[in-house]
Design a protein around this motif. Sequence first.
Motif, short mmCIF file in Angstrom:
data_model
loop_
_atom_site.label_atom_id
_atom_site.label_comp_id
_atom_site.label_asym_id
_atom_site.label_seq_id
_atom_site.Cartn_x
_atom_site.Cartn_y
_atom_site.Cartn_z
N LEU A 286 -3.15 123.34 20.14
CA LEU A 286 -3.79 122.31 19.32
C LEU A 286 -3.17 122.12 17.94
CD1 LEU A 286 -7.50 123.03 20.26
CD2 LEU A 286 -6.12 121.08 20.97
N ASN A 287 -2.40 123.10 17.46
CA ASN A 287 -1.74 122.98 16.16
C ASN A 287 -2.70 122.55 15.04
OD1 ASN A 287 0.71 120.80 14.64
ND2 ASN A 287 0.46 122.97 14.31
N PRO A 288 -3.79 123.30 14.83
CA PRO A 288 -4.75 122.92 13.78
C PRO A 288 -4.24 123.29 12.39
CG PRO A 288 -5.39 124.99 14.76
CD PRO A 288 -4.19 124.54 15.52
N GLU A 289 -4.88 122.69 11.39
CA GLU A 289 -4.58 123.07 10.01
C GLU A 289 -5.22 124.41 9.67
OE1 GLU A 289 -5.56 121.49 5.45
OE2 GLU A 289 -5.91 120.18 7.15
N LYS A 290 -6.45 124.63 10.17
CA LYS A 290 -7.17 125.87 9.91
C LYS A 290 -7.78 126.41 11.20
CE LYS A 290 -8.61 125.08 5.09
NZ LYS A 290 -9.79 124.95 4.18
N ILE A 291 -7.96 127.72 11.22
CA ILE A 291 -8.73 128.39 12.27
C ILE A 291 -9.84 129.16 11.56
CG2 ILE A 291 -8.70 130.15 14.08
CD1 ILE A 291 -5.74 129.37 14.55
N VAL A 292 -11.09 128.76 11.80
CA VAL A 292 -12.22 129.39 11.12
C VAL A 292 -12.90 130.35 12.08
CG1 VAL A 292 -13.75 127.43 11.66
CG2 VAL A 292 -14.35 129.00 9.82
N ILE A 293 -13.16 131.56 11.60
CA ILE A 293 -13.75 132.62 12.41
C ILE A 293 -15.17 132.89 11.94
CG2 ILE A 293 -13.46 134.94 13.35
CD1 ILE A 293 -11.03 133.23 13.87
N GLY A 294 -16.12 132.81 12.87
CA GLY A 294 -17.51 133.10 12.54
C GLY A 294 -18.07 134.17 13.47
N LEU B 76 -7.17 141.28 11.19
CA LEU B 76 -6.85 140.23 12.15
C LEU B 76 -5.49 139.60 11.82
CD1 LEU B 76 -7.53 138.35 14.50
CD2 LEU B 76 -8.84 136.93 12.90
N THR B 77 -5.23 139.39 10.53
CA THR B 77 -3.94 138.80 10.12
C THR B 77 -2.78 139.70 10.53
OG1 THR B 77 -4.98 137.70 8.22
CG2 THR B 77 -2.59 137.97 8.15
N GLU B 78 -2.94 141.01 10.39
CA GLU B 78 -1.90 141.94 10.81
C GLU B 78 -1.68 141.88 12.32
OE1 GLU B 78 0.16 143.94 8.75
OE2 GLU B 78 -0.71 142.42 7.42
N ALA B 79 -2.76 141.77 13.07
CA ALA B 79 -2.65 141.66 14.54
C ALA B 79 -1.94 140.38 14.93
CB ALA B 79 -4.04 141.74 15.17
N LEU B 80 -2.24 139.29 14.22
CA LEU B 80 -1.58 138.02 14.50
C LEU B 80 -0.08 138.11 14.24
CD1 LEU B 80 -4.27 135.63 12.97
CD2 LEU B 80 -3.48 135.58 15.35
N ARG C 218 -17.71 142.02 8.15
CA ARG C 218 -16.72 142.99 7.68
C ARG C 218 -15.88 142.39 6.54
NH1 ARG C 218 -14.70 147.81 8.89
NH2 ARG C 218 -12.46 148.17 8.95
N GLY C 219 -15.93 141.07 6.43
CA GLY C 219 -15.34 140.40 5.29
C GLY C 219 -13.83 140.45 5.23
N THR C 220 -13.31 140.73 4.02
CA THR C 220 -11.86 140.70 3.80
C THR C 220 -11.13 141.76 4.62
OG1 THR C 220 -12.15 142.07 1.83
CG2 THR C 220 -12.03 139.68 1.50
N SER C 221 -11.80 142.85 4.93
CA SER C 221 -11.17 143.88 5.77
C SER C 221 -10.89 143.32 7.16
CB SER C 221 -12.06 145.12 5.88
OG SER C 221 -12.18 145.75 4.64
N PHE C 222 -11.88 142.61 7.71
CA PHE C 222 -11.69 141.98 9.02
C PHE C 222 -10.55 140.98 8.98
CE2 PHE C 222 -12.43 138.28 11.70
CZ PHE C 222 -12.40 138.86 12.96
N LEU C 223 -10.52 140.15 7.95
CA LEU C 223 -9.48 139.11 7.84
C LEU C 223 -8.10 139.75 7.73
CD1 LEU C 223 -9.10 136.07 7.75
CD2 LEU C 223 -9.28 136.19 5.25
N TYR C 224 -7.98 140.82 6.95
CA TYR C 224 -6.68 141.51 6.82
C TYR C 224 -6.25 142.11 8.15
CZ TYR C 224 -3.27 145.11 5.67
OH TYR C 224 -2.15 145.91 5.66
N TYR D 243 -8.38 143.80 18.45
CA TYR D 243 -7.72 142.86 17.53
C TYR D 243 -6.52 142.20 18.21
CZ TYR D 243 -10.24 143.91 13.19
OH TYR D 243 -11.20 144.02 12.20
N HIS D 244 -5.76 142.96 18.97
CA HIS D 244 -4.58 142.41 19.63
C HIS D 244 -4.96 141.31 20.61
CE1 HIS D 244 -0.53 142.30 21.29
NE2 HIS D 244 -1.04 142.41 22.50
#
Length: 298
Positions: free
Chosen positions: A231-239, A253-257, A245-251, A217-218
């Motif tokens: 690039l300063n995008p509005e969104k970063i989409v992960i596929g 990853l957000t903590e790592a960020l 893993r859904g919302t667990s993955f997003l949480y 994750y880091h």
Amino acid sequence: MGTTYAALDVGGTAIKYGIVNDRKQVLSSHTIDTEAHKGGAYVVQRICHLAKELSANTDVEGIAISTAGQVDVWCGSITDAGPTMPGYSDRAIITAVENATKLPVEVENDVNCVALAEHWAGSCQKTDHFVAFTLGTGIGGAIFINGALYRGHAFSAGEWGYMPINGKGFEETASINALLNQVRKALPEETIRNGEHVFQLYDQEHPLVVPLVEAFYHTIAIGIRTVDHILNPEKIVIGGGVTQRGTSFLYELTEALKNVHPTMAAKVVLATSGNQAGMLGAVYHFQAMQKAREAIRQ
């Protein structure tokens, strides 16, 4: 039903194929093995056969193809393909499939098609500036600027997997394959089946797996933050498969960020087009390219 298209999503392992309409609906979908080990010429023959089969059974406007490899979208040839597709480089996909089906054909890189699908029917609708990351066997990417896909001078923009991170290529340490290899090395006596199995062990707080997943994750977070700064995008989409893993993955990853940098303007979202992204994106690309070619002819 609307206007229908034959759509193919050609990967190193499998080919998804079916019928998609201009209302963003996948009307049918099937999967077969690519058998890429048999060589590029064989894969092209396989694509032609499937395109003929689809167009023979359904009245379609044309053939829309998403494929692994770097693609020259104007001539429809593969400019470069990785080791998972031996002999696939320099194959003229559009010419071969048009000759086989007598229908118009368009072809685009598979990760670019994921981004196109998200822009057309997914989590980045009405978003003009975003980047895509796909996390799986390797790491792929795509860039949207001012509402349009940016391909770069040689059709290879967004190849995040080759970025050097901590002295190694990004996908050497942050792809699912890399994580699997690390966990298998740490647990030589256990059969690690796939990425889902790794995250099951992570959820069980296995003492050898937890630090490897946290490092995974880091490294992803470093890569995402690097691209965000550039690039300063509005969104970063992960596929990619890991997003199941859904919302667990997003949480996670957000903590790592946050650990890499406490603030980030871009919103990180998961891709919503799923396994049909390649076919949807290929059809969106087909429509855009046909309009572009018509404008040139006028």
